[in-house]
Structures are given as C-alpha cells and as structure tokens.
Design a protein around this motif. Structure first.
Motif, short mmCIF file in Angstrom:
data_model
loop_
_atom_site.label_atom_id
_atom_site.label_comp_id
_atom_site.label_asym_id
_atom_site.label_seq_id
_atom_site.Cartn_x
_atom_site.Cartn_y
_atom_site.Cartn_z
N ASP A 68 -11.17 6.91 -52.08
CA ASP A 68 -9.82 7.45 -51.89
C ASP A 68 -9.48 8.48 -52.96
N ASP A 69 -10.43 9.38 -53.21
CA ASP A 69 -10.27 10.45 -54.21
C ASP A 69 -10.14 9.93 -55.63
N GLU A 70 -10.42 8.67 -55.83
CA GLU A 70 -10.43 8.09 -57.17
C GLU A 70 -11.85 7.62 -57.48
N GLU A 71 -12.13 7.45 -58.77
CA GLU A 71 -13.47 7.04 -59.18
C GLU A 71 -13.59 5.53 -59.30
N ALA A 72 -14.76 5.04 -58.95
CA ALA A 72 -15.13 3.65 -59.19
C ALA A 72 -16.58 3.66 -59.65
N PHE A 73 -16.99 2.58 -60.30
CA PHE A 73 -18.36 2.51 -60.80
C PHE A 73 -19.05 1.26 -60.26
N VAL A 74 -20.33 1.40 -60.01
CA VAL A 74 -21.17 0.24 -59.67
C VAL A 74 -22.27 0.20 -60.71
N PHE A 75 -22.36 -0.92 -61.41
CA PHE A 75 -23.37 -1.09 -62.46
C PHE A 75 -24.38 -2.13 -61.98
N ILE A 76 -25.64 -1.75 -61.87
CA ILE A 76 -26.68 -2.67 -61.38
C ILE A 76 -27.65 -2.99 -62.50
N MET A 77 -27.86 -4.26 -62.72
CA MET A 77 -28.90 -4.70 -63.65
C MET A 77 -30.04 -5.27 -62.81
N LEU A 78 -31.22 -4.70 -62.98
CA LEU A 78 -32.39 -5.15 -62.24
C LEU A 78 -33.15 -6.13 -63.12
N ILE A 124 -23.38 -5.76 -60.61
CA ILE A 124 -24.33 -6.44 -59.73
C ILE A 124 -25.56 -6.82 -60.55
N VAL A 125 -26.04 -8.03 -60.36
CA VAL A 125 -27.33 -8.43 -60.93
C VAL A 125 -28.29 -8.67 -59.77
N PHE A 126 -29.31 -7.83 -59.68
CA PHE A 126 -30.34 -8.02 -58.66
C PHE A 126 -31.52 -8.72 -59.33
N TYR A 127 -31.79 -9.95 -58.88
CA TYR A 127 -32.80 -10.79 -59.54
C TYR A 127 -33.92 -11.11 -58.56
N ASP A 128 -35.14 -10.69 -58.90
CA ASP A 128 -36.27 -11.03 -58.04
C ASP A 128 -37.34 -11.80 -58.82
N GLY A 129 -36.89 -12.52 -59.83
CA GLY A 129 -37.80 -13.38 -60.58
C GLY A 129 -38.06 -14.68 -59.83
N THR A 134 -29.38 -19.28 -62.31
CA THR A 134 -28.49 -20.39 -62.63
C THR A 134 -27.47 -20.06 -63.71
N ALA A 135 -27.37 -18.80 -64.09
CA ALA A 135 -26.36 -18.40 -65.07
C ALA A 135 -24.97 -18.46 -64.43
N GLU A 136 -23.92 -18.63 -65.26
CA GLU A 136 -22.56 -18.63 -64.76
C GLU A 136 -22.23 -17.27 -64.12
N ILE A 137 -21.49 -17.31 -63.04
CA ILE A 137 -21.11 -16.09 -62.34
C ILE A 137 -19.76 -15.56 -62.84
N GLU A 138 -18.87 -16.47 -63.18
CA GLU A 138 -17.56 -16.07 -63.71
C GLU A 138 -17.56 -16.16 -65.22
N PHE A 139 -16.99 -15.15 -65.85
CA PHE A 139 -17.00 -15.10 -67.31
C PHE A 139 -16.30 -16.32 -67.92
N LYS A 140 -15.23 -16.78 -67.29
CA LYS A 140 -14.46 -17.90 -67.84
C LYS A 140 -15.32 -19.15 -68.05
N PHE A 156 -13.80 -12.22 -65.11
CA PHE A 156 -14.30 -11.43 -63.99
C PHE A 156 -15.52 -12.16 -63.45
N SER A 157 -15.97 -11.77 -62.29
CA SER A 157 -17.22 -12.30 -61.75
C SER A 157 -18.11 -11.13 -61.36
N TYR A 158 -19.39 -11.32 -61.47
CA TYR A 158 -20.33 -10.31 -61.02
C TYR A 158 -20.98 -10.77 -59.71
N LYS A 159 -21.65 -9.85 -59.05
CA LYS A 159 -22.29 -10.17 -57.78
C LYS A 159 -23.78 -10.41 -58.01
N PRO A 160 -24.24 -11.66 -57.91
CA PRO A 160 -25.67 -11.91 -58.05
C PRO A 160 -26.37 -11.78 -56.69
#
Length: 315
Positions: A68-78, A124-129, A134-140, A156-160
């Motif tokens: 919507d004409d605004e910026e957003a970021f997607v950060f992927i950790m492989l 996003i964490v993309f894990y193919d190990g 089994t790490a926590e998804i929510e920071f809290k 916050f939560s990340y997308k595994p």
C-alpha cells in the motif's frame, strides 16, 4: 562442512530469486497482504545490508516489500545446522532492532516527526536440519517472570518453516517450482523418487508453467544438480540429466534419476553378495588347510580379513 556451505549458497541463491520468493510466500505465509503483492513490489536488499544490521551471515536475506505504497521488510534466516538454536527469539529481536535502526538513519529527517512510524518486519526461520525445531516461537517465552513484567517487555513471534515436518506429498500438492525444490531437498531414497515420478499430468503442466521464466529454470537446475550428486548420479552424466530438465521433460528427468539410484543399489547388493561368497570360500579353504597366500589369490580378500576369519573358525 563443504557440503553445508554449498547448500547454504544454493538456498540463498534460490531465496534471492523474486519469483521463487513470491511462490514461497504464497505457499507458507497465510496472510492477505501476501496475495496483494507481486514480484515488482519486492526488492532483494544487497548483502551489505545484512552487514549493516550486524547479522554477518551469508545465508540470511532481507527483502523490502511495497505494501500500500508503504515499506515492509521480510527477514529470512536459513538454518541448515543440525541443532536448534534456542536463542533464536533473542537473535531475531537484535536483528529486527538493527534493521529499524538502519531505517531510522535512512529517514533521519522524517524520523524526528511524530507521524513517523517504523515499518513492519516479518521474521522467518527456514529450518531444514534434522529433527524438529524446538526453540520458543514467541519472545515472551524466553523471558523469566514475563506475566509479572509483560507491560514492560517486548513481545513478537516469528514464522518457523520446518522442512522436516512437511511431507513430500504436501509439498508437491502446491505444484510450483519452489515446492519442487523443497521436495527434492527431502529426497533420501528411491521410494521418495517414486512418489514424485507417479504424479498426475496436472502437476507437470502446472510445474512447466511455473518454470517459464529462464532465471527460475536456471536456479531450479542448480538445486537439481545438488540432488543429483546426493542420489548417486555419476558426475559425468549430470549435464545430460539437466539438459532433459531444461527441455521441459521433468518427468523423464526423474525417471533417469531413479534408474541411476536403482543401479547404484543393485551394484552395492552385488558387491555385498560377492563378498559373502568370498568369505564362505575362504572358510572352506581354511578348513582344508590351504595357505593364506592362495586364499588371497583366489578370493581377493586381504590378509587381515582372512586372519579374522581364521580366528573365528578356531574359536
């Protein structure tokens, strides 16, 4: 280690392809905004940007998306390592904060005004190990006594996306190039190959449509080459298999791969059977008092193996 490095490079190249990345978002990120953007709304930020936010990892990727004409970021950790990184929520918080810091610096004048807001970040964490993530998804969940201090602690939560928990059948149902690549990464046996080879014609037609862009074709070919090395295709014949793939004959390619792997298995079985026969012959010859040099000459077994058989007989 060299194999993992090669795999890191392959996956970074694949996820840096905007067409493949858009397919990845469509397949795995169930959000309305995903379907509202197209590849022209996506910008892959250079490796130098990763350095700016302090990640210092060649296989991490940052995308800037126009929403919507605004910026957003997607950060992927492989993540290709075999063990779960239990500090992942904290590491992601660090990277997100640094990413916002860079954004603030790039918009220094505007950032001092009250209407200024930070762009959203989807981590996003993309894990193919091996195994599960089994790490926590929510920071809290990584903070002690969070309930007592929740008003003062960020959350916050990340997308595994855990490849090991997605079946080959589930991947190939998506019918596009990125799902094929991920399915190939899971292939370990001839039986896995048969699942792909037996797909209906509709899948292959959808896949051909997905592979129309030449850059996608080349990137998928790179992933296929990695698979071919993994499932015993002779290196001098890999180019022939890739040629078939680039001609659009994807089903024929899998037939070729299966035949190579079956040949390897049969060769190993023949070698095992021959060794068992040689051991039986050596046992009979030792019982008849025939000397070790003659047994070596007839069976091809080495001296150490024959001495081992001799001790077993004497016991």
């Amino acid at each position: 280690m060299a194999k993992e490095k090669t795999k890191d490079n392959i996956f970074r190249k694949l996820f840096s392809d905007k067409d493949l990345f858009k397919m990845f978002l469509d397949d795995f990120i169930d959000r309305d905004w995903v379907f509202e953007i197209d590849k022209d709304d996506i910008e892959v930020l250079p490796t130098e940007y990763i350095d700016l936010i302090g990640a210092n990892r060649e296989n991490d990727i940052v995308y800037k998306i126009k929403l919507d004409d605004e910026e957003a970021f997607v950060f992927i950790m492989l993540e290709h390592q075999s063990k779960t990184d239990f500090l992942m929520p904290f590491r992601l918080l660090e990277y997100m904060t640094r990413l916002w810091r860079v954004y603030i610096d790039e918009n220094a004048d505007e950032s001092e005004n009250k209407p200024f807001k930070l762009p959203p970040i989807l981590p996003i964490v993309f894990y193919d190990g091996k195994g599960n993530w089994t790490a926590e998804i929510e920071f809290k969940d990584k903070v002690k006594h969070y309930e007592s201090f929740k008003q003062h602690i960020p959350n916050f939560s990340y997308k595994p996306i855990v490849l090991n928990s997605i079946t080959i059948e589930e991947l190939i149902e998506k019918g596009n190039a990125i799902s094929l690549i991920l399915a190939m990464d899971k292939i370990k046996t001839v039986e896995d190959l048969k699942v792909i080879k037996q797909l209906k014609e509709e899948y292959w037609e959808a896949l051909k449509e997905s592979l129309k862009h030449s850059n996608i074709l080349e990137n998928v070919a790179l992933a296929i080459k990695h698979l071919l090395l993994k499932v015993n295709v002779p290196e001098d014949e890999i180019e022939e298999v890739l040629k078939v793939f680039k001609e659009g004959k994807v089903r024929d390619m899998f037939q070729m791969i299966e035949e190579y792997d079956v040949q390897k298995v049969r060769s190993e079985e023949r070698e095992k059977a021959k060794k068992e026969r040689d051991i039986e012959i050596a046992q009979k010859m030792l019982r008849k008092g025939i000397g070790v040099p003659d047994i070596i000459d007839i069976t091809g077994l080495d001296k150490e193996k024959i001495e081992e058989i001799k001790k077993e007989i004497e016991q």
